[in-house]
Write a protein that holds these residues in place. Structure first.
Motif, PDB file in Angstrom:
ATOM      1  N   HIS A 156      69.326   1.916 -52.460  1.00  0.00           N
ATOM      2  CA  HIS A 156      69.650   3.330 -52.665  1.00  0.00           C
ATOM      3  C   HIS A 156      69.318   3.736 -54.097  1.00  0.00           C
ATOM      4  N   GLN A 157      69.654   2.876 -55.046  1.00  0.00           N
ATOM      5  CA  GLN A 157      69.316   3.140 -56.442  1.00  0.00           C
ATOM      6  C   GLN A 157      67.800   3.188 -56.636  1.00  0.00           C
ATOM      7  N   ALA A 158      67.072   2.310 -55.927  1.00  0.00           N
ATOM      8  CA  ALA A 158      65.614   2.250 -56.061  1.00  0.00           C
ATOM      9  C   ALA A 158      64.959   3.531 -55.546  1.00  0.00           C
ATOM     10  N   VAL A 159      65.368   3.978 -54.361  1.00  0.00           N
ATOM     11  CA  VAL A 159      64.789   5.200 -53.789  1.00  0.00           C
ATOM     12  C   VAL A 159      65.152   6.411 -54.651  1.00  0.00           C
ATOM     13  N   GLU A 160      66.395   6.461 -55.108  1.00  0.00           N
ATOM     14  CA  GLU A 160      66.824   7.551 -55.989  1.00  0.00           C
ATOM     15  C   GLU A 160      66.001   7.553 -57.277  1.00  0.00           C
ATOM     16  N   HIS A 161      65.747   6.364 -57.813  1.00  0.00           N
ATOM     17  CA  HIS A 161      64.950   6.213 -59.033  1.00  0.00           C
ATOM     18  C   HIS A 161      63.535   6.738 -58.813  1.00  0.00           C
ATOM     19  N   LEU A 162      62.913   6.359 -57.710  1.00  0.00           N
ATOM     20  CA  LEU A 162      61.553   6.816 -57.419  1.00  0.00           C
ATOM     21  C   LEU A 162      61.516   8.320 -57.189  1.00  0.00           C
ATOM     22  N   HIS A 163      62.525   8.836 -56.513  1.00  0.00           N
ATOM     23  CA  HIS A 163      62.594  10.285 -56.271  1.00  0.00           C
ATOM     24  C   HIS A 163      62.702  11.038 -57.594  1.00  0.00           C
ATOM     25  N   SER A 164      63.520  10.524 -58.517  1.00  0.00           N
ATOM     26  CA  SER A 164      63.704  11.190 -59.809  1.00  0.00           C
ATOM     27  C   SER A 164      62.425  11.170 -60.644  1.00  0.00           C
ATOM     28  N   LEU A 165      61.538  10.214 -60.352  1.00  0.00           N
ATOM     29  CA  LEU A 165      60.255  10.126 -61.052  1.00  0.00           C
ATOM     30  C   LEU A 165      59.188  11.008 -60.412  1.00  0.00           C
ATOM     31  N   GLY A 166      59.550  11.714 -59.343  1.00  0.00           N
ATOM     32  CA  GLY A 166      58.618  12.643 -58.721  1.00  0.00           C
ATOM     33  C   GLY A 166      57.892  12.123 -57.501  1.00  0.00           C
ATOM     34  N   HIS A 167      58.198  10.924 -57.063  1.00  0.00           N
ATOM     35  CA  HIS A 167      57.529  10.363 -55.885  1.00  0.00           C
ATOM     36  C   HIS A 167      58.144  10.937 -54.613  1.00  0.00           C
ATOM     37  N   ARG A 168      57.281  11.332 -53.691  1.00  0.00           N
ATOM     38  CA  ARG A 168      57.746  11.894 -52.426  1.00  0.00           C
ATOM     39  C   ARG A 168      57.197  11.144 -51.216  1.00  0.00           C
ATOM     40  N   HIS A 169      56.261  10.253 -51.449  1.00  0.00           N
ATOM     41  CA  HIS A 169      55.699   9.430 -50.368  1.00  0.00           C
ATOM     42  C   HIS A 169      55.741   7.970 -50.823  1.00  0.00           C
ATOM     43  N   ILE A 170      56.565   7.165 -50.167  1.00  0.00           N
ATOM     44  CA  ILE A 170      56.684   5.754 -50.528  1.00  0.00           C
ATOM     45  C   ILE A 170      56.284   4.885 -49.335  1.00  0.00           C
ATOM     46  N   ALA A 171      55.946   3.651 -49.646  1.00  0.00           N
ATOM     47  CA  ALA A 171      55.601   2.677 -48.606  1.00  0.00           C
ATOM     48  C   ALA A 171      56.562   1.500 -48.692  1.00  0.00           C
ATOM     49  N   TYR A 172      56.748   0.833 -47.570  1.00  0.00           N
ATOM     50  CA  TYR A 172      57.509  -0.412 -47.556  1.00  0.00           C
ATOM     51  C   TYR A 172      56.621  -1.503 -46.993  1.00  0.00           C
ATOM     52  N   VAL A 173      56.401  -2.567 -47.770  1.00  0.00           N
ATOM     53  CA  VAL A 173      55.644  -3.725 -47.295  1.00  0.00           C
ATOM     54  C   VAL A 173      56.641  -4.685 -46.675  1.00  0.00           C
ATOM     55  N   ALA A 174      56.604  -4.793 -45.351  1.00  0.00           N
ATOM     56  CA  ALA A 174      57.583  -5.587 -44.617  1.00  0.00           C
ATOM     57  C   ALA A 174      57.342  -7.079 -44.796  1.00  0.00           C
ATOM     58  N   GLY A 175      58.437  -7.843 -44.667  1.00  0.00           N
ATOM     59  CA  GLY A 175      58.366  -9.300 -44.759  1.00  0.00           C
ATOM     60  C   GLY A 175      58.237  -9.929 -43.383  1.00  0.00           C
ATOM     61  N   PRO A 176      58.607 -11.204 -43.256  1.00  0.00           N
ATOM     62  CA  PRO A 176      58.486 -11.902 -41.967  1.00  0.00           C
ATOM     63  C   PRO A 176      59.210 -11.170 -40.839  1.00  0.00           C
ATOM     64  N   LYS A 177      58.567 -11.101 -39.698  1.00  0.00           N
ATOM     65  CA  LYS A 177      59.090 -10.332 -38.571  1.00  0.00           C
ATOM     66  C   LYS A 177      60.446 -10.836 -38.107  1.00  0.00           C
ATOM     67  N   MET A 178      60.677 -12.141 -38.151  1.00  0.00           N
ATOM     68  CA  MET A 178      61.927 -12.708 -37.643  1.00  0.00           C
ATOM     69  C   MET A 178      63.028 -12.781 -38.694  1.00  0.00           C
ATOM     70  N   SER A 179      62.787 -12.216 -39.856  1.00  0.00           N
ATOM     71  CA  SER A 179      63.753 -12.274 -40.954  1.00  0.00           C
ATOM     72  C   SER A 179      64.838 -11.212 -40.797  1.00  0.00           C
ATOM     73  N   TRP A 180      66.104 -11.645 -40.831  1.00  0.00           N
ATOM     74  CA  TRP A 180      67.233 -10.713 -40.813  1.00  0.00           C
ATOM     75  C   TRP A 180      67.155  -9.794 -42.023  1.00  0.00           C
TER      76      TRP A 180
END
Length: 322
Positions: A156-180
């Motif tokens: 939540h802090q990370a997304v808020e931080h990016l939003h405050s820097l002006g970013h409106r489109h972010i990506a998430y690079v997913a990890g292993p499919k079977m990872s909780w």
């Protein structure tokens, strides 16, 4: 001749506490145990040797070459050694079938198991460990006790931080499919980014390594995101290197956030903004919980959650390109 009383005085503890450090160290904190042993070594005290380990535990991880599990294993070894417990380790190679076979085999030979980031299903794991006391790290295998490194606060802090820097489109690079952990991080990032009305592009699942980040670089570059959150620090560092070969520089062209706060994240150039997790605390807590299971058949808390926090470094910056 150096006496135990002298050791106690040097360590600043009672005589009873000094005695427990060499006989019933499970009753002491790791810091107190270390303080007494350090005093004994300094004074030249003849430390009594325990010829036999109190208990034998197995620690099962999906990838022992991953710095997260190496760090976690070190904290587990440290805590187990303070009680003179013997640790065996096994690497499943991210293979759920091998994980089940290892659990079935080692479960018959040890007093307890710490299972880190399981890849197999809950029913298969419960069948494999049987009656062997087991603590699960970063996985939900009811009714086994669990130690979870929660990421929601830090993300939540990370997304808020990016939003405050002006970013409106972010990506998430997913990890292993079977990872909780990957499932949780994906879900949390999706919910948080939506609450900030930010566009989210989810990249395909990758290995939890620098190679995974390198493999994701072209897709990230093509998706148009101005910031990216990676499954972990290793993926983030691999991603940064891969994007550089494509002519994109961090943070001028794209901001990158990792997860874990490994040592290498702090010394990277630029330093990696990351979500710090309680990796060391997680290892210590798992051993303490397992000892209670083995010796007292007691589960004091079914699920223990360790909080996270954003650490801001140089890999994130204000969005300057349209």
């Amino acid at each position: 001749m150096v006496t135990l009383k002298s050791v106690a005085a040097e360590a600043g503890v009672s005589l009873a506490t000094a005695s427990r450090a060499f006989k019933d160290s499970n009753l002491l904190s790791a810091d107190t145990q270390r303080k007494v042993v350090s005093a004994a070594l300094k004074l030249g005290y003849d430390i009594p040797v325990q010829r036999k380990a109190q208990h034998t535990f197995a620690v099962v991880v999906p990838d022992s070459s991953n710095a997260v599990y190496a760090t976690m294993m070190k904290s587990i070894q440290e805590r187990a050694w303070s009680g003179r417990h013997l640790i065996y380790s096994a690497d499943t190679g991210e293979d759920p079938l091998r994980e089940i076979e290892i659990l079935s085999t080692m479960g018959r030979a040890v007093d307890g198991i710490v299972l880190c980031s399981p890849r197999a299903g809950s029913s298969a794991i419960k069948g494999a460990v049987g009656a062997t006391p087991t603590v699960v790290i970063n996985g939900e295998v009811d009714p086994l006790p669990q130690i979870l490194m929660e990421t929601e606060n830090g993300l939540h802090q990370a997304v808020e931080h990016l939003h405050s820097l002006g970013h409106r489109h972010i990506a998430y690079v997913a990890g292993p499919k079977m990872s909780w952990a990957n499932t949780q991080r994906h879900r949390q990032i999706a919910a948080i980014s939506e609450s900030y009305s930010m566009q989210l592009t989810v990249m395909r699942n990758q290995a939890a390594s620098t190679h995974g980040g390198l493999a994701a670089a072209a897709s990230v570059a093509a998706c148009g995101a101005t910031a990216v959150i990676a499954y972990n620090d290793l993926v983030a560092l691999g991603l940064e290197a891969g994007l550089r070969t494509l002519g994109m520089h961090c943070p001028e062209d794209i901001s990158i956030v990792g997860i874990d706060d490994l040592d290498v994240a702090a010394i990277a150039d630029p330093g990696m903004t990351t979500v710090r997790l309680g990796i060391n605390d997680c290892g210590t807590a798992s051993v303490d919980q397992l000892i209670k299971l083995v010796e007292q058949h007691e589960v004091t808390q079914q699920t223990t959650k360790l909080e996270s926090q954003l650490i801001v470094r140089g890999s994130t910056a204000r969005k300057i390109h349209q």
